[in-house]
Design a protein around this motif. Structure first.
Motif, mmCIF file in Angstrom:
data_model
loop_
_atom_site.group_PDB
_atom_site.id
_atom_site.type_symbol
_atom_site.label_atom_id
_atom_site.label_comp_id
_atom_site.label_asym_id
_atom_site.label_seq_id
_atom_site.Cartn_x
_atom_site.Cartn_y
_atom_site.Cartn_z
ATOM 1 N N SER B 39 0.832 -1.195 0.000
ATOM 2 C CA SER B 39 0.000 0.000 0.000
ATOM 3 C C SER B 39 0.869 1.248 0.000
ATOM 4 C CB SER B 39 -0.895 0.009 1.238
ATOM 5 O OG SER B 39 -1.416 1.295 1.441
ATOM 6 N N PRO B 41 -0.219 4.421 0.221
ATOM 7 C CA PRO B 41 -0.596 5.372 1.274
ATOM 8 C C PRO B 41 -0.026 5.013 2.648
ATOM 9 C CG PRO B 41 -2.494 4.875 -0.089
ATOM 10 C CD PRO B 41 -1.404 3.948 -0.521
ATOM 11 N N LEU B 42 0.331 3.746 2.864
ATOM 12 C CA LEU B 42 0.899 3.396 4.165
ATOM 13 C C LEU B 42 2.391 3.708 4.251
ATOM 14 C CD1 LEU B 42 -0.820 0.034 5.248
ATOM 15 C CD2 LEU B 42 -1.452 2.375 5.804
ATOM 16 N N TYR B 45 3.324 5.986 7.010
ATOM 17 C CA TYR B 45 3.246 5.348 8.327
ATOM 18 C C TYR B 45 4.517 4.521 8.559
ATOM 19 C CZ TYR B 45 -1.840 6.321 8.235
ATOM 20 O OH TYR B 45 -3.064 6.913 8.166
ATOM 21 N N ARG B 55 2.809 -5.114 7.459
ATOM 22 C CA ARG B 55 1.502 -4.452 7.399
ATOM 23 C C ARG B 55 1.298 -3.629 6.130
ATOM 24 N NH1 ARG B 55 -0.104 -1.590 12.868
ATOM 25 N NH2 ARG B 55 -2.002 -0.996 11.748
ATOM 26 N N LEU B 56 2.375 -3.400 5.389
ATOM 27 C CA LEU B 56 2.214 -2.698 4.116
ATOM 28 C C LEU B 56 1.598 -3.607 3.057
ATOM 29 C CD1 LEU B 56 5.612 -0.850 3.525
ATOM 30 C CD2 LEU B 56 3.511 0.076 4.446
ATOM 31 N N TYR B 58 -0.960 -5.550 1.661
ATOM 32 C CA TYR B 58 -2.397 -5.614 1.937
ATOM 33 C C TYR B 58 -3.100 -6.791 1.288
ATOM 34 C CZ TYR B 58 -2.872 -3.302 -2.602
ATOM 35 O OH TYR B 58 -2.806 -2.988 -3.933
ATOM 36 N N ARG B 59 -2.346 -7.660 0.636
ATOM 37 C CA ARG B 59 -2.935 -8.881 0.103
ATOM 38 C C ARG B 59 -2.144 -10.065 0.634
ATOM 39 N NH1 ARG B 59 -6.737 -6.408 -0.706
ATOM 40 N NH2 ARG B 59 -8.016 -6.177 -2.549
ATOM 41 N N TRP B 289 -6.549 6.514 -4.093
ATOM 42 C CA TRP B 289 -6.665 5.076 -3.905
ATOM 43 C C TRP B 289 -8.061 4.524 -4.251
ATOM 44 C CZ3 TRP B 289 -2.852 1.608 -2.876
ATOM 45 C CH2 TRP B 289 -3.253 0.332 -2.480
ATOM 46 N N PRO B 290 -9.151 5.064 -3.657
ATOM 47 C CA PRO B 290 -10.474 4.483 -3.952
ATOM 48 C C PRO B 290 -10.833 4.559 -5.435
ATOM 49 C CG PRO B 290 -10.636 6.060 -2.139
ATOM 50 C CD PRO B 290 -9.265 6.186 -2.704
ATOM 51 N N VAL B 293 -8.987 1.747 -7.288
ATOM 52 C CA VAL B 293 -9.582 0.427 -7.047
ATOM 53 C C VAL B 293 -10.878 0.280 -7.843
ATOM 54 C CG1 VAL B 293 -10.615 -1.077 -5.297
ATOM 55 C CG2 VAL B 293 -8.549 0.228 -4.750
ATOM 56 N N MET B 316 -11.820 12.940 -3.365
ATOM 57 C CA MET B 316 -12.176 12.870 -1.945
ATOM 58 C C MET B 316 -11.039 12.219 -1.179
ATOM 59 S SD MET B 316 -14.937 9.811 -1.744
ATOM 60 C CE MET B 316 -14.557 8.174 -2.311
ATOM 61 N N ASN B 317 -10.627 12.879 -0.129
ATOM 62 C CA ASN B 317 -9.482 12.343 0.581
ATOM 63 C C ASN B 317 -9.629 12.544 2.075
ATOM 64 O OD1 ASN B 317 -7.094 11.021 0.849
ATOM 65 N ND2 ASN B 317 -5.975 12.339 -0.567
ATOM 66 N N SER B 318 -9.094 11.604 2.814
ATOM 67 C CA SER B 318 -9.174 11.659 4.268
ATOM 68 C C SER B 318 -7.782 11.389 4.826
ATOM 69 C CB SER B 318 -10.141 10.580 4.750
ATOM 70 O OG SER B 318 -10.062 10.465 6.147
ATOM 71 N N GLN B 320 -4.987 12.163 8.448
ATOM 72 C CA GLN B 320 -4.793 12.712 9.785
ATOM 73 C C GLN B 320 -3.371 13.212 9.871
ATOM 74 O OE1 GLN B 320 -6.177 11.105 13.214
ATOM 75 N NE2 GLN B 320 -7.467 9.539 12.324
#
Ligand SMILES: Cc1cc2nc3c(=O)[nH]c(=O)nc-3n(C[C@H](O)[C@H](O)[C@H](O)COP(=O)(O)OP(=O)(O)OC[C@H]3O[C@@H](n4cnc5c(N)ncnc54)[C@H](O)[C@@H]3O)c2cc1C
Ligand code: SF4
Ligand code: SF4
Lengths: 168, 436
Positions: B39, B41-42, B45, B55-56, B58-59, B289-290, B293, B316-318, B320
């Motif tokens: 991922s 976006p991760l 992190y 944890r990166l 995602y499959r 990302w969305p 997909v 659209m993005n979210s 933190q």
């Protein structure tokens, strides 16, 4: 695929489903312990007034208990950047160990079904409830005193619709 | 049937899974220059050491076998749509019946001298993070070029390593593609409080140093000494491989509502694709990302011959930053720019700032939502999104749009009135079953 539905003609907004859900998803799964120890408990479905201003208290009117629709394809799963939100059989489930709390799913869900707590918090269709507690399949459905909450597969919902007298 | 996919990230993976589910038999070949499915976006992190490598991913590790995917790990260099072939960097050639281009995007580097020096990074690929990790023990100061989403994520992540961070911003405020000035100020405050300096209105002219980065000089002659530079200014689509073909490109590879390009049997999805945009009413790149997909799935369904048309994408993005969440969607920026609204695209704004760190704003045009920003409390974003996406007239509920208690129950009558815009079985069943 199974979903939970609420019949607006039967729901009396007693919030019993919310309580049952919160308890079911607490670590003790026991209402007395939740009340006495103040352990964390939060419902995954919410009772809402239909068409009522969110600021006005409910007087009369129609209420519904609403939660995840377990969509397919699911907008929350598409949006999840970590793979935490995924499909398990028909259910849409969040793996809270993997969730990073980015709230992409909160933004994506058109049913307002995800609460941003520490991780994404949503209906998981009570996995293993029968095995774990020997009780009914769904905590909320079991708790509903008017039998407004019921389950239905995709085809059966319209059949169930006519005289809905709580056949579950 | 031989289906070839170039690029195996958000869009490619989603396409592979959809194709395999819809057609258990036929051959799927993936050409990718990264062999790991992780991922993007991760990555910030990971850079912040908030999570570890596993944890990166995602499959599950059996993704390739499970989907019976033939993989060719190399770069595709050229497409020949006439003869339905893809040429590879390793000298190979793959022929296809149907092709999906899901090559994504890469960081946009500014025009400045010295960007090739050691210590200059983008934040897009896992090697970027590993390169930074290698360097970090000797890094005291970092300069971030650009205050886009990725730039700010990099800045916040580097603070976790106790690096002194300075962000150089060309525009008047940070996140200029995502937030308007008042909303952006909330974040600038927070970044400053967390020890990040932000310098606005400056353009980098040169990265200084003797092979290794030692600083950044701006066009107005200021010098910011540093041992690390991260570029975080937006992305450019990876579409060179279709140049010299009849495949239509503009900002990206232009696709129709079936995610098909101007050449039959060639599809595109994700950050490389310029696809129909619901709010703008024209094609646009929403490098998110969305969207990747969903477009990957739509392209795959149409490759399978299902003729599924795409409702269209939407910005659209979210995110933190330092625990303060922000969601920004649609035309939420008033300042003109490639992603901002153009004159006349808004005619009304609703706005509220109940406390220092809570801010809400909804942008309207002809009584429909065309954009919104939520900072601090983001619980009702999904509902605003659905009102915006289905173009519902919100004249009757304006006074409740900013309420943090807005809920689906309240909106149901409005949704029911516009039932024809909710064709998904989930909506239909919900409306049927409530019995009201
Ligand atoms: C740090 C960071 C944070 C982000 N945060 C968010 C976020 O919070 N929310 C959000 O919505 N989005 C976010 N994004 C954006 C998101 O990651 C992208 O929108 C998404 O990855 C796009 O997927 P894609 O499949 O279109 O392309 P990509 O992910 O770019 O993948 C394309 C793949 O194709 C490969 N490729 C390219 N050219 C070739 C070639 N010629 N031959 C072979 N292979 C090739 C690439 O190496 C890559 O593996 C973030 C991105 C980054 C970098
Ligand atoms: S959380 Fe929302 S989008 Fe996801 S399956 Fe449930 S209702 Fe659908
Ligand atoms: S909050 Fe968690 S489940 Fe939701 S999109 Fe982010 S990582 Fe996925």
């Amino acid at each position: 695929m199974e979903r939970l539905y609420c019949d607006g003609r039967l729901c009396v907004a007693c919030h019993a489903c919310e309580v049952a859900c919160a308890v079911e998803h607490s670590s003790s799964r026991n209402i007395l312990s939740v009340i006495s120890t103040g352990e964390f408990a939060f419902p995954r479905r919410l009772v809402q007034g239909v068409g009522e201003s969110p600021y006005r208290p409910r007087v009369g009117g129609v209420a519904l208990s609403l939660g995840c629709q377990h969509c397919s394809p699911a907008a929350c799963v598409d949006a999840c950047i970590s793979g935490a939100m995924h499909k398990e059989g028909g259910a849409t489930v969040c793996d809270t160990e993997q969730c990073v709390g980015c709230w992409m799913c909160v933004m994506a869900c058109p049913f307002d079904a995800i609460t941003p707590l520490k991780t994404a918090w949503k209906c998981d269709l009570c996995p293993n409830r029968v095995e774990l507690s020997g009780r009914a399949r769904y905590a909320c459905v079991e708790a509903c005193p008017t039998e407004a909450l019921r389950t239905a597969g995709c085809e059966s919902v319209t059949d169930n619709r006519q005289p809905v007298t709580g056949n579950r | 049937m031989r289906r070839v996919i170039i690029g195996l990230s958000a869009a490619g993976v989603s396409a592979v899974e959809t194709l395999r589910e819809g057609d258990p038999q036929s051959e799927i070949v993936a050409i990718a220059d990264e062999s790991l499915i992780y991922s993007r976006p991760l990555l910030s992190y990971y850079l912040a050491t908030k999570l570890e490598m596993p944890r990166l991913l995602y499959r599950p590790s059996d993704f390739f076998e499970r989907n019976r995917l033939t993989t060719v790990f190399t770069r595709a260099t050229r497409i020949d749509p006439q003869n339905q072939r893809v040429y590879l960097e390793n000298g190979g050639v793959e022929s296809y019946d149907q092709l999906l281009i899901a090559t994504g995007a890469r960081p946009r580097f500014p025009r400045a001298a010295g960007l090739e020096k050691k210590g200059v990074f983008g934040l897009r690929r896992i090697e970027d993070v590993h390169g930074m990790f290698e360097r970090l023990p000797s890094v005291k100061r970092a300069v971030i070029l650009g205050a886009g989403l990725v730039g700010l994520k990099a800045a916040a992540a580097l603070r976790e390593h106790d690096v002194e961070v300075t962000i150089l911003v060309g525009s008047r405020h940070v996140l200029s593609q995502m937030l308007d000035e008042p909303s952006a100020r909330v974040y600038e405050e927070i970044f400053r409080r967390h020890g990040v300096s932000i310098v606005t209105g400056v353009k980098p002219a040169a990265v200084l140093g003797n092979g290794e980065v030692s600083g950044v000089e701006t066009a107005d002659g200021q010098v910011f000494p540093c041992d690390l530079v991260v570029v975080g200014k937006g992305v450019d689509p990876n579409m060179e491989l279709v140049s010299d073909t009849r495949i239509n490109t503009e900002y990206g590879i232009v696709v129709d509502k079936y995610c098909e390009t101007s050449v039959p049997n060639v599809f595109a999805a994700g950050d490389v694709a310029q696809a129909p945009d619901i709010i703008r009413g024209e094609t646009w790149i929403n490098a998110l990302w969305p969207c990747a997909v969903e477009q990957g799935r739509i392209a795959a369904l149409n490759m399978l011959g299902r003729e599924i048309s795409y409702r269209g994408s939407m910005r659209m993005n979210s995110v933190q930053f330092f625990n303060l969440p922000v969601i920004s969607a649609g035309l939420a920026v008033l300042t003109p720019g490639p992603l901002g609204a153009r004159p006349g695209e808004h005619d009304e704004t609703l706005e509220e700032r109940p406390s220092e760190s809570v801010y809400r704003k909804v942008f309207l045009k002809d009584d429909t939502i065309v954009g919104f920003v939520q900072i601090g409390e983001v619980g009702t974003a999904g509902l605003l999104k659905v009102l915006m996406e289905r173009r519902l007239n919100i004249a009757g509920i304006k006074s409740n749009l900013l309420s943090p208690r807005l809920n689906l129950g309240f909106l149901l009558p409005l949704l029911e009135e516009n039932r024809d815009r909710f064709d998904e079985v989930e909506f239909q069943e919900l409306m049927d079953s409530v019995g009201v």
